[in-house]
Each structure stands twice: as C-alpha cells, then as structure tokens.
Design a protein around this motif. Sequence first.
Motif, PDB file in Angstrom:
ATOM      1  N   LEU A   1       0.851  -1.194   0.000  1.00  0.00           N
ATOM      2  CA  LEU A   1       0.000   0.000   0.000  1.00  0.00           C
ATOM      3  C   LEU A   1       0.886   1.243   0.000  1.00  0.00           C
ATOM      4  O   LEU A   1       1.702   1.431   0.908  1.00  0.00           O
ATOM      5  CB  LEU A   1      -0.914   0.000   1.235  1.00  0.00           C
ATOM      6  CG  LEU A   1      -2.054   1.013   1.196  1.00  0.00           C
ATOM      7  CD1 LEU A   1      -3.131   0.557   0.215  1.00  0.00           C
ATOM      8  CD2 LEU A   1      -2.659   1.220   2.576  1.00  0.00           C
ATOM      9  N   ARG A   2       0.724   2.076  -1.027  1.00  0.00           N
ATOM     10  CA  ARG A   2       1.502   3.300  -1.149  1.00  0.00           C
ATOM     11  C   ARG A   2       0.634   4.506  -0.790  1.00  0.00           C
ATOM     12  O   ARG A   2      -0.562   4.546  -1.108  1.00  0.00           O
ATOM     13  CB  ARG A   2       2.054   3.461  -2.562  1.00  0.00           C
ATOM     14  CG  ARG A   2       3.050   2.368  -2.944  1.00  0.00           C
ATOM     15  CD  ARG A   2       3.690   2.655  -4.293  1.00  0.00           C
ATOM     16  NE  ARG A   2       4.626   1.598  -4.651  1.00  0.00           N
ATOM     17  CZ  ARG A   2       5.881   1.539  -4.243  1.00  0.00           C
ATOM     18  NH1 ARG A   2       6.360   2.491  -3.454  1.00  0.00           N
ATOM     19  NH2 ARG A   2       6.672   0.550  -4.620  1.00  0.00           N
ATOM     20  N   ALA A   3       1.247   5.468  -0.155  1.00  0.00           N
ATOM     21  CA  ALA A   3       0.521   6.669   0.257  1.00  0.00           C
ATOM     22  C   ALA A   3       0.162   7.513  -0.958  1.00  0.00           C
ATOM     23  O   ALA A   3       0.996   7.736  -1.849  1.00  0.00           O
ATOM     24  CB  ALA A   3       1.362   7.479   1.227  1.00  0.00           C
ATOM     25  N   ARG A   4      -1.068   7.987  -0.996  1.00  0.00           N
ATOM     26  CA  ARG A   4      -1.524   8.880  -2.057  1.00  0.00           C
ATOM     27  C   ARG A   4      -1.362  10.346  -1.671  1.00  0.00           C
ATOM     28  O   ARG A   4      -1.602  11.229  -2.503  1.00  0.00           O
ATOM     29  CB  ARG A   4      -2.987   8.591  -2.382  1.00  0.00           C
ATOM     30  CG  ARG A   4      -3.203   7.227  -3.034  1.00  0.00           C
ATOM     31  CD  ARG A   4      -4.679   6.928  -3.207  1.00  0.00           C
ATOM     32  NE  ARG A   4      -4.884   5.707  -3.986  1.00  0.00           N
ATOM     33  CZ  ARG A   4      -6.054   5.075  -4.072  1.00  0.00           C
ATOM     34  NH1 ARG A   4      -7.121   5.560  -3.431  1.00  0.00           N
ATOM     35  NH2 ARG A   4      -6.162   3.966  -4.795  1.00  0.00           N
ATOM     36  N   ARG A   5      -1.010  10.591  -0.433  1.00  0.00           N
ATOM     37  CA  ARG A   5      -0.814  11.956   0.053  1.00  0.00           C
ATOM     38  C   ARG A   5       0.279  11.943   1.106  1.00  0.00           C
ATOM     39  O   ARG A   5       0.637  10.885   1.638  1.00  0.00           O
ATOM     40  CB  ARG A   5      -2.113  12.524   0.653  1.00  0.00           C
ATOM     41  CG  ARG A   5      -2.630  11.708   1.821  1.00  0.00           C
ATOM     42  CD  ARG A   5      -3.941  12.260   2.373  1.00  0.00           C
ATOM     43  NE  ARG A   5      -3.807  13.597   2.901  1.00  0.00           N
ATOM     44  CZ  ARG A   5      -3.338  13.891   4.115  1.00  0.00           C
ATOM     45  NH1 ARG A   5      -2.965  12.911   4.950  1.00  0.00           N
ATOM     46  NH2 ARG A   5      -3.252  15.126   4.539  1.00  0.00           N
TER      47      ARG A   5
ATOM     48  N   THR B   1       5.761   3.499   0.638  1.00  0.00           N
ATOM     49  CA  THR B   1       5.054   2.265   0.989  1.00  0.00           C
ATOM     50  C   THR B   1       4.793   2.300   2.484  1.00  0.00           C
ATOM     51  O   THR B   1       5.723   2.245   3.285  1.00  0.00           O
ATOM     52  CB  THR B   1       5.873   1.023   0.615  1.00  0.00           C
ATOM     53  OG1 THR B   1       6.078   1.008  -0.806  1.00  0.00           O
ATOM     54  CG2 THR B   1       5.150  -0.250   1.027  1.00  0.00           C
ATOM     55  N   VAL B   2       3.526   2.405   2.868  1.00  0.00           N
ATOM     56  CA  VAL B   2       3.181   2.543   4.287  1.00  0.00           C
ATOM     57  C   VAL B   2       2.811   1.201   4.920  1.00  0.00           C
ATOM     58  O   VAL B   2       2.918   1.042   6.135  1.00  0.00           O
ATOM     59  CB  VAL B   2       2.050   3.572   4.497  1.00  0.00           C
ATOM     60  CG1 VAL B   2       2.541   4.973   4.162  1.00  0.00           C
ATOM     61  CG2 VAL B   2       0.824   3.232   3.654  1.00  0.00           C
TER      62      VAL B   2
ATOM     63  N   ILE C   1      -5.854   0.506   9.704  1.00  0.00           N
ATOM     64  CA  ILE C   1      -7.015   1.122   9.055  1.00  0.00           C
ATOM     65  C   ILE C   1      -6.910   2.638   9.109  1.00  0.00           C
ATOM     66  O   ILE C   1      -7.144   3.338   8.108  1.00  0.00           O
ATOM     67  CB  ILE C   1      -8.315   0.620   9.716  1.00  0.00           C
ATOM     68  CG1 ILE C   1      -8.543  -0.859   9.366  1.00  0.00           C
ATOM     69  CG2 ILE C   1      -9.514   1.466   9.286  1.00  0.00           C
ATOM     70  CD1 ILE C   1      -9.696  -1.502  10.107  1.00  0.00           C
ATOM     71  N   ALA C   2      -6.522   3.174  10.265  1.00  0.00           N
ATOM     72  CA  ALA C   2      -6.345   4.622  10.395  1.00  0.00           C
ATOM     73  C   ALA C   2      -5.234   5.109   9.466  1.00  0.00           C
ATOM     74  O   ALA C   2      -5.369   6.159   8.812  1.00  0.00           O
ATOM     75  CB  ALA C   2      -6.025   4.979  11.843  1.00  0.00           C
ATOM     76  N   LEU C   3      -4.133   4.370   9.401  1.00  0.00           N
ATOM     77  CA  LEU C   3      -3.014   4.743   8.535  1.00  0.00           C
ATOM     78  C   LEU C   3      -3.440   4.752   7.072  1.00  0.00           C
ATOM     79  O   LEU C   3      -3.092   5.674   6.318  1.00  0.00           O
ATOM     80  CB  LEU C   3      -1.856   3.776   8.751  1.00  0.00           C
ATOM     81  CG  LEU C   3      -0.644   3.927   7.819  1.00  0.00           C
ATOM     82  CD1 LEU C   3      -0.012   5.310   7.961  1.00  0.00           C
ATOM     83  CD2 LEU C   3       0.386   2.840   8.104  1.00  0.00           C
ATOM     84  N   ALA C   4      -4.185   3.731   6.657  1.00  0.00           N
ATOM     85  CA  ALA C   4      -4.630   3.667   5.262  1.00  0.00           C
ATOM     86  C   ALA C   4      -5.510   4.866   4.914  1.00  0.00           C
ATOM     87  O   ALA C   4      -5.362   5.464   3.831  1.00  0.00           O
ATOM     88  CB  ALA C   4      -5.386   2.363   5.020  1.00  0.00           C
TER      89      ALA C   4
END
Length: 395
Positions: free
Chosen positions: A39-43, A139-140, A152-155
Amino acid sequence: MTLLPLQDAQSRLLDLVTPLPCRAMPLSECLGHFLAADLRARRSQPASDLSAMDGFAVEGGGPWRIVGSSRAGAPYAGALASGEAVRISTGAAVPDGADRILIKESAAQEGTALSILRDAPAAGRHIRRAGFDFAAGDTVLRSGAAVTPAAIALAAMAGHSQLPVRRRPIVAILESGDELSSDPESCSAYQIPSSNGLMLAALLSHLPCEIRRIGPVRDDHESLAAALDEVQDCDLLVTSGGASVGDHDLVGPALEAWGAATKFWRVAIKPGKPLMAARKEGCVIIGLPGNPVSSFVTAYLFVLPAMRALLGSASPLPRPLLLQTTVDLPATGSRREFIRARLTDLGAMPLAEQDSSALLNLTRADGLIERPENCAGVKSGAHVPFYPVQNGAIA
C-alpha cells in the motif's frame, strides 16, 4: 509410524494452502484481513507544516506584533513579515515566514505586542514538517501485513478508502462421535456435550470468515459421508474427533472415500499427536484430536496458521514471547510439549493439571509454555517460549 516434527508438519500444511482471490474492500470491513498488495501513500502526512503546540508562530527572536490567527482547518491567509506573529493552535498550519513556535507558557503578551517570557525556542521548534510521518508515494504497509485498527487509520490517512484483501474463507467445523450430545442440558451418563465445535468456532471468530458447524455426526461411514457432502464448497474443513487409531476412528477412511488425499498424519507434539492434514481440490482439511485441550492446542498451532495463510498473511505461524518460568521444568521426551500456564508477576507458572481432557485448567491458562523434544530440564528463572492464548491474544 514415525511422528512428524512440529516445524515440518506446519511447513507441509502451509504448502497445501493457496491464498484466496483478492478483492477491494471498504476500510470499515477490513479489520482482521491481511493486505494482498503493498500500500503506497496517495498523500503526504502532514500535507503542510503544522504546529505541535498551542502558542504563536514566529520568526527569529522577537519582539513581534500579533497580526492574526491560525486554527486547525482555518489557516492564516498570507505570509508573515519580519516582526509579525500569528496566534496558532495545535494541528494548525504554520504560515509562510514562520520558523518556530513560541509556546503559550513561554510568551509575554500585551494586546498585540508579543515577546519571550522564558525558554526561547530554537529554529524549527514545535513544528511538524510536511511529510514527517510519510510522504506521497511511500510504501506505508507491506503485502501480507495484518489489517489492525492502527493500519485502518493509517490507510485512511494515506488517502485510501478501500484496501486490497482476500475474500473471506468458508470454514466447516465437523464434530464426530457417538458419545457427543448436541444439547448440553440433556446429556446421559454415557454422553458428553459437543463442546469442541463451539470452542473452535470461537477461536476462529476474530478472523474474517464464514463458519459452518456440522454435527455432532455419528461414528459410521454413512453419517460421515452425508456430512462431507455438505462441505463441497469450503476452503477449510476442520474435523474434531475420530482421527486416532481406534476401531471407531473413521474420519480418515471417510475422507479418503470422499476423495481427499492425506498429506501427513501424527505429529510429535504433546498434547495433539493424532493430527492429520489432507486436501481435496481447493479444500484444505485438518483433522484434530477429540480431547478438548488437544483440539485447542492443535487448532492454535495448525488451524489458525492455515486460516491466516488463506487470508494472505506474510507470517501465519504464531510467535512466542520469552518469559521466565516460575518453577523448575523437567527434561522432555521425544515429543515437543505445550504446557498450560498462568502469567504471574514473576513469569509463566505451569498449571498442575495437564491432562488433555481438562477444560477447567485450560480456562485458567493464559498461554502455553513450549518445551522442545529431547530437551534437558531447566531451573526456575530460565527463559522459555510462551504463547499467549487467552483474552484475544492469539496471533
């Protein structure tokens, strides 16, 4: 027949498991799943420089004139000129031109005039820089990571409303035994309540899955064949009882007649030796012993890892803590032992009763002390592997 070492048996079981197909699922439904892709950060977070304290956004050593305010969600419009300050709250955007935060307790204010009372802040003090937690593109979370409440909060913070996860497995739990009664309140002297199915379903309940309980089923070929016809679409079949070598232990033959191929049987562990693993097409089958403690321990060591593997976990096997034993532990024999134990202020204390049918002591146990096969005795205070198994701590 040679008993299979625990690590070999677990490895062979996981080789039978193929992670289920991937799908996108809303964050609110993802708890307990495992990521099916990185999962990569979009912001970036934070997206701009933010204040970490209540106080004043300033530049240099002052004094200053207060020209406005910045609140969380309502930033100061414009940039600060030399000698200007902005009142700022925790989490608010730091205006351009400010390079530090003078906290409220260190400020002297008279009207719009502001100066330092004490503890002059250094440049950059109390500012959370943009991207300090993570930046867009980072990548988070890695593929196979558990989707926890924090994940879930991180996503969400990283700009995602959905996650790629595996579909929910369909799990059938089949209890067999002529001695089992489905009604705990109406049991003859020659029967026992069918408790294992309830226990196993509860053990799996923290994972996202569809659970079907079947039985209790009588110990005859016809009844077992009819029960197996009900689980054709399952991803995992867990049987309880009938896995040993007695005249009425018919689960193995029934599975073979059903078309399942046995991959291994009997593992060098105590309790839980008569454990079996098989596969039929897309269904993984795990045959557990009927004694309640044996059933619980083998489910912990085999069923839960298989479920995590179906869901795509990167590390499906349980991981122990290292705790001190509160008593001397004797040498072990040819089987790896899992000893029910309580947690105390001094460490892990084995319970006196270790019989594989003793449910009362299982409820009093906080976890399992692991003792390798053919291991010398250890003294009180020695560190031993300890697996937490109660109060939801079953990862």
